[in-house]
Motif scaffolding. Structure first.
Motif, short mmCIF file in Angstrom:
data_model
loop_
_atom_site.label_atom_id
_atom_site.label_comp_id
_atom_site.label_asym_id
_atom_site.label_seq_id
_atom_site.Cartn_x
_atom_site.Cartn_y
_atom_site.Cartn_z
N ASN A 119 -13.23 1.19 6.28
CA ASN A 119 -12.38 1.83 5.29
C ASN A 119 -13.07 2.90 4.46
O ASN A 119 -12.42 3.58 3.67
CB ASN A 119 -11.74 0.76 4.39
CG ASN A 119 -10.56 0.11 5.05
OD1 ASN A 119 -9.45 0.64 5.05
ND2 ASN A 119 -10.79 -1.03 5.68
N SER A 168 -6.35 7.61 -4.77
CA SER A 168 -7.71 7.22 -4.38
C SER A 168 -8.11 5.87 -4.95
O SER A 168 -9.04 5.23 -4.44
CB SER A 168 -8.72 8.28 -4.84
OG SER A 168 -8.90 8.23 -6.25
N GLY A 178 -11.27 5.91 5.02
CA GLY A 178 -10.09 6.20 4.21
C GLY A 178 -10.40 7.07 3.01
O GLY A 178 -9.50 7.71 2.46
N GLY A 202 -5.98 -2.81 -4.81
CA GLY A 202 -6.99 -2.66 -3.77
C GLY A 202 -8.03 -3.75 -3.81
O GLY A 202 -8.45 -4.29 -2.78
N SER A 221 -8.28 2.84 -2.38
CA SER A 221 -9.34 2.86 -1.36
C SER A 221 -10.70 2.54 -1.96
O SER A 221 -11.50 1.80 -1.36
CB SER A 221 -9.38 4.22 -0.66
OG SER A 221 -8.21 4.42 0.10
N TYR A 256 -6.08 7.12 9.29
CA TYR A 256 -5.88 7.80 8.02
C TYR A 256 -5.34 9.22 8.20
O TYR A 256 -4.67 9.74 7.31
CB TYR A 256 -7.17 7.78 7.20
CG TYR A 256 -7.37 6.45 6.52
CD1 TYR A 256 -6.60 6.09 5.42
CD2 TYR A 256 -8.29 5.53 7.00
CE1 TYR A 256 -6.76 4.85 4.81
CE2 TYR A 256 -8.46 4.29 6.40
CZ TYR A 256 -7.69 3.96 5.30
OH TYR A 256 -7.84 2.74 4.70
N TYR A 258 -10.75 -1.16 -2.67
CA TYR A 258 -10.68 -1.93 -1.43
C TYR A 258 -12.04 -1.98 -0.74
O TYR A 258 -12.48 -3.03 -0.27
CB TYR A 258 -9.64 -1.29 -0.52
CG TYR A 258 -9.26 -2.11 0.69
CD1 TYR A 258 -8.59 -3.31 0.56
CD2 TYR A 258 -9.57 -1.66 1.97
CE1 TYR A 258 -8.22 -4.06 1.68
CE2 TYR A 258 -9.21 -2.39 3.09
CZ TYR A 258 -8.54 -3.59 2.94
OH TYR A 258 -8.20 -4.32 4.05
N ARG A 312 0.83 -1.21 0.00
CA ARG A 312 0.00 0.00 0.00
C ARG A 312 0.87 1.26 0.00
O ARG A 312 0.48 2.28 -0.56
CB ARG A 312 -0.92 0.02 1.22
CG ARG A 312 -1.92 -1.11 1.28
CD ARG A 312 -2.89 -0.91 2.43
NE ARG A 312 -3.61 -2.14 2.75
CZ ARG A 312 -4.69 -2.20 3.52
NH1 ARG A 312 -5.17 -1.09 4.06
NH2 ARG A 312 -5.27 -3.34 3.77
#
Length: 458
Positions: A402, A70, A405, A134, A73, A277, A76, A44
């Motif tokens: 997440n 971005s 994030g 991700g 995220s 984050y 993910y 990551r």
């Protein structure tokens, strides 16, 4: 819940009936989870280390880099529910192997981006490769939780979960200097070659080390009975094989979302990740822009909270398991470190009232230590996830966590741009810590494994 004394009696009986003490194969399992999760976070971080040199070579501006950052995220988050379902359908060992192998392959391929002649094509390819990293990593943390659920009795589960979760801090301390040296000595491409290559090798080590408890060649009957007596779901992957025809059942998702306990856990995890984050994205910028430090100073000092977070993460699990052994109350043992850790992390707001760089770093280190102590969400998930959908349940939990994030870095950016100061940003983060503590105190209630309604078991 099986009492701790009963578990200890059963363990003794198992050892006596099998002519020896239980093996400790489960400790090799959690060591493997720690190694893989360290590589996960190292992959990551590749773009954050290689990014400045890469952006210069590719003539990629800050807006373009923002979009590339971005990509991970978004993918993910989107991959959490499908990833959790795959774990339940095909089992942790197989799905996790393909997850490691695939994300490592996509990481390695990013090293060839510089060979693409057309800059716009290179940027699109970089975005897509980060997106695929991700997506491929999505089953990792639900898989960690699922494996801990199968391999560890309740009285050891907090420590086991905190060990793999603390790998995120360890990765920063270990891999960042190596990657920085590679950029300096050999060029940014070699960061991706190195991390991708390490991951590909480790994926095959995974197949040698990881098996379900009931199938592992190195476990004895005494350890298997000890795990099962303490609530470990030792036949979890056998259940996955029997349910291989299942589709994603959204009635299961709705049942989880109707649980007040689960909603409180999801809310708390979102808020806890807001702290993570902030440290991952804005903390070094805060040290440079608001505290007047050099880049070198900020880079060194930013590692101090990471080390404190690692120490707090391991200690939090040990404290939780010690409380469980002494009190026999799972609810008390899990909630106390989380609430106490989140309250301690609120000391970061004191940075708004001092000009001392030493005090700023001290308050931030204490805050990240507290965040580490309180980061027991995955231990809680191992305790509460329905056995039929432990992977899907972990995926839903990680999806909510997440989302932070995506939201947190953007909101803090707007706060800083609008006010010209990080004071409001620190308040924003501290409010999230308070909400996380309040969620466990007021919403979660008794921590216990959810039983699916009989009509919803698919």
């Amino acid at each position: 819940m099986t009492s701790i004394n009963a578990v200890q009696r059963l363990a003794g009986q198992a050892a006596s009936s099998n002519g020896g003490q239980p093996t400790r194969t489960r400790f090799w399992i959690v060591a493997m989870l720690f190694l893989v999760t360290s590589i996960n976070y190292g992959d990551r971080a590749t773009l954050s280390i290689a990014g400045p040199s890469m952006a210069h070579d590719m003539e990629l501006g800050s807006v373009g880099m923002g979009y590339v950052f971005s990509a991970f995220s978004w993918a993910y988050v989107l991959g959490q529910i499908p990833g959790g379902w795959l774990l339940d359908r095909f089992g942790s060992r197989r799905v996790y192997f393909w997850s490691i192998f695939t994300w490592s392959g996509f990481t390695l391929l990013q090293g060839f981006i510089g060979n693409v002649g057309d800059l716009s094509t290179a940027i699109v390819m970089l975005f897509l490769l980060r997106f695929m990293v991700g997506l491929a990593e999505a089953p990792s943390f639900p898989g960690n939780s699922r494996i801990v659920t199968a391999w560890f009795p309740a009285q050891e589960r907090g420590t086991a979960a905190s060990i793999f979760n603390s790998a995120q801090y360890f990765a920063t301390v270990i891999f960042s200097p190596v990657m920085a040296w590679l950029v300096h000595a050999m060029g940014w491409q070699h960061v991706f070659f190195f991390m991708g290559g390490v991951g590909l090798i480790v994926s095959f080590v995974w197949l040698k080390v990881i098996h379900s408890p009931a199938d592992h060649p190195r476990i004895n009957a005494a350890e298997l009975r000890y795990i099962e007596a303490g609530g470990g779901l030792v036949h979890l992957d056998q259940g996955a094989a029997r349910s291989a025809s299942q589709r994603i059942n959204f009635d299961h998702v709705r049942q989880l979302l109707r649980s007040r306990m689960m909603v409180g856990i999801y809310l708390a995890q979102y808020c806890i990740n807001a702290l993570s984050y902030f440290f991952i994205t804005w903390f070094p910028v805060y040290l440079v822009k608001q505290r007047g430090m050099s880049i070198m100073e900020a880079g060194f000092l930013a590692s101090i909270p990471a080390i404190c977070g690692f120490a707090g993460g391991v200690l939090g699990g040990m404290i939780s398991d010690a409380l469980l052994r002494r009190s026999g109350s799972l609810t008390f043992a899990r909630k106390m470190p989380i609430i106490g850790g989140m309250l301690l992390s609120m000391v970061m707001v004191l940075c708004n009232y001092t000009d001392s760089q030493i005090l700023v770093v001290t308050f931030m280190a204490l805050a990240f230590f507290g965040k580490g102590v309180g980061a027991l969400g995955w231990a809680v998930m191992a305790d509460v996830a329905p056995r039929e959908i432990s992977g899907l349940s972990g995926g839903l939990f990680n999806m909510f966590g997440n989302l932070s994030g995506i939201v947190t870095p953007i909101v803090i950016g707007y706060i800083v741009a609008g006010s010209g100061s990080f004071n409001g940003a620190l308040i924003y983060v501290v409010v999230h810590a308070f909400i996380a503590a309040a969620a466990y105190l007021l919403m979660v209630g008794k921590i216990e494994r959810i039983q699916l309604a009989s009509g919803l078991k698919g």
